[in-house]
Motif scaffolding. Structure first.
Motif, PDB file in Angstrom:
ATOM      1  N   ARG A 208      41.779  74.818  44.689  1.00 47.84           N
ATOM      2  CA  ARG A 208      40.933  74.588  45.868  1.00 47.84           C
ATOM      3  C   ARG A 208      39.583  75.301  45.856  1.00 47.84           C
ATOM      4  O   ARG A 208      38.800  75.167  46.789  1.00 47.84           O
ATOM      5  CB  ARG A 208      41.689  74.999  47.138  1.00 47.84           C
ATOM      6  N   HIS A 209      39.284  76.070  44.790  1.00 45.54           N
ATOM      7  CA  HIS A 209      38.091  76.922  44.847  1.00 45.54           C
ATOM      8  C   HIS A 209      36.790  76.230  44.451  1.00 45.54           C
ATOM      9  O   HIS A 209      35.821  76.227  45.205  1.00 45.54           O
ATOM     10  CB  HIS A 209      38.298  78.175  43.988  1.00 45.54           C
ATOM     11  N   THR A 210      36.741  75.688  43.239  1.00 49.22           N
ATOM     12  CA  THR A 210      35.503  75.084  42.734  1.00 49.22           C
ATOM     13  C   THR A 210      35.871  73.826  41.947  1.00 49.22           C
ATOM     14  O   THR A 210      37.040  73.618  41.619  1.00 49.22           O
ATOM     15  CB  THR A 210      34.776  76.030  41.748  1.00 49.22           C
ATOM     16  N   THR A 244      49.717  67.137  49.998  1.00 50.77           N
ATOM     17  CA  THR A 244      48.665  66.218  50.459  1.00 50.77           C
ATOM     18  C   THR A 244      47.477  66.096  49.508  1.00 50.77           C
ATOM     19  O   THR A 244      46.684  65.189  49.659  1.00 50.77           O
ATOM     20  CB  THR A 244      48.055  66.627  51.817  1.00 50.77           C
ATOM     21  N   LEU A 245      47.315  67.014  48.587  1.00 46.91           N
ATOM     22  CA  LEU A 245      46.206  66.912  47.616  1.00 46.91           C
ATOM     23  C   LEU A 245      44.843  67.269  48.187  1.00 46.91           C
ATOM     24  O   LEU A 245      43.880  67.379  47.439  1.00 46.91           O
ATOM     25  CB  LEU A 245      46.052  65.473  47.074  1.00 46.91           C
ATOM     26  N   LYS A 246      44.748  67.401  49.502  1.00 46.69           N
ATOM     27  CA  LYS A 246      43.426  67.530  50.133  1.00 46.69           C
ATOM     28  C   LYS A 246      42.631  68.693  49.547  1.00 46.69           C
ATOM     29  O   LYS A 246      41.460  68.551  49.200  1.00 46.69           O
ATOM     30  CB  LYS A 246      43.605  67.703  51.644  1.00 46.69           C
ATOM     31  N   ASN A 247      43.318  69.865  49.428  1.00 45.68           N
ATOM     32  CA  ASN A 247      42.651  71.069  48.876  1.00 45.68           C
ATOM     33  C   ASN A 247      41.976  70.787  47.546  1.00 45.68           C
ATOM     34  O   ASN A 247      40.845  71.193  47.297  1.00 45.68           O
ATOM     35  CB  ASN A 247      43.696  72.163  48.619  1.00 45.68           C
ATOM     36  N   ILE A 269      44.335  59.808  52.650  1.00 47.52           N
ATOM     37  CA  ILE A 269      44.016  60.458  51.367  1.00 47.52           C
ATOM     38  C   ILE A 269      42.862  59.714  50.691  1.00 47.52           C
ATOM     39  O   ILE A 269      41.996  60.308  50.059  1.00 47.52           O
ATOM     40  CB  ILE A 269      45.250  60.436  50.430  1.00 47.52           C
ATOM     41  N   MET A 270      42.873  58.400  50.849  1.00 46.78           N
ATOM     42  CA  MET A 270      41.836  57.547  50.258  1.00 46.78           C
ATOM     43  C   MET A 270      40.449  58.043  50.642  1.00 46.78           C
ATOM     44  O   MET A 270      39.533  58.090  49.819  1.00 46.78           O
ATOM     45  CB  MET A 270      42.046  56.097  50.739  1.00 46.78           C
TER      46      MET A 270
END
Length: 328
Positions: A208-210, A244-247, A269-270
């Motif tokens: 989630r950082h860069t 959720t993959l969002k990060n 998610i799309m």
């Protein structure tokens, strides 16, 4: 309150004497009792610390008796978990790098409790996590996860997540120590949802950082696995939330890993996936060509977005990168 009653009766100093007795069964049960007193609150843990327990417990980490080691590691974990101050006192007893040998122990519970102790220290601050990294702790935990199965893996998985969550550099330490493949393996090999959820959460913390961090996770080809778990109606609510993959998506600019997701992702998610394409495509001609030939652009035209929505804006941005006849 029952633990408090035991403390008020003056038992703690006597228990600390008991862990110094030669009788191994007595050492075990006394260490176990100190663990049970320490677990409830920082105040109760502090009474155990004030009686000088940490130094004696720390000396027994190398004891050959596995059952004693289990109890000793458990007691140190229950002390360290409450606060930064208590965790630092445990670290100051010079448990590193000694405690890392427990991660190679033949006894599963010694492994698990050793990893739990490292986790309870790592979670508090970037400084404590850095200290563990410097001692070789991240690499040792990664080896441990790779060599065992089931719930023994859980504290190690969480420890990597906590370390990665603190900062870009610490997350990079997990990546450089090759922590991503075993976390991916846990997602695939484990049957229990709570273990998969922990692995999904840890991968999210790493990525989630860069863009560089996100790419390291994405190239492990784990995003489709996470997406499938997120969409699987049999997955527990917790697993769906952690997968959720969002990060990772919000930082991922590595388009080849995102492309396959375009075909399966649900609308919520799309939005994030299309958003990343809309950021990268305007500035990357090679990516634009690929986007047409792989069918990505065609797929984007099929997405039904609410007029005026963020998703629609992203789609417009993408379409504006291409000549009108190509879009048509």
């Amino acid at each position: 309150e029952l633990s408090q009653a035991v403390v008020d009766a003056g038992a703690v100093p006597l228990l600390v004497l008991c862990i110094q007795e030669p009788e191994i069964a007595l050492k075990r049960i006394a260490a176990s009792t100190l663990s049970d007193i320490s677990k409830h609150s920082p105040e109760l843990a502090q009474t155990v610390v004030d009686a000088g327990a940490i130094a004696h417990l720390a000396q027994m980490i190398l004891n050959p008796d596995a059952k004693l080691k289990r109890q000793v590691l458990s007691a140190l974990s229950q002390i360290a978990k409450h606060s930064v101050d208590l965790a630092e006192l445990v670290v100051e007893a010079e448990i590193f790098p000694v405690v890392l040998t427990c991660l190679k122990d033949s006894d599963e519970y010694v492994k698990k409790n050793g990893a739990t102790l490292i986790r309870e220290i790592a979670k508090h601050t970037p400084e404590l996590s850095q200290l563990i990294v410097n001692a070789g702790g991240v690499a040792a935990v990664i080896d441990c996860i790779g060599s065992c199965r089931g719930t023994v893996r859980l504290p190690g998985i969480m420890m990597l997540g906590y370390v990665a969550a603190h900062s870009e550099n610490l997350s990079m330490a997990v990546i450089v120590s090759k922590g991503i493949p075993p976390l991916c393996a846990c997602l695939i090999e484990e049957s229990e949802d709570h273990i998969k959820a922990a692995a999904a959460w840890a991968l999210g913390q790493v990525g989630r950082h860069t863009p560089e961090h996100a790419r390291a996770v994405a190239v492990a080809n784990v995003l489709p696995t996470l997406l499938a778990m997120y969409m699987d109606t049999c997955s527990s609510e917790d697993l769906q939330m952690k997968a959720t993959l969002k990060n990772i998506l919000q930082k991922c600019t590595y388009l080849p890993a995102l492309e396959p997701l375009l075909h399966d992702a649900p609308p919520n998610i799309m939005k994030h996936i299309v958003g990343q394409f809309s950021k990268v495509l305007p500035h990357d001609s090679k990516a634009r060509r690929l986007f047409v030939t792989t069918g990505g652009l065609k797929k984007v035209q099929e997405i039904k977005a609410e007029p005026g929505s963020l998703l629609q804006e992203y789609i417009n941005t993408i379409n504006n990168c291409f000549p009108e006849e190509v879009v048509r």
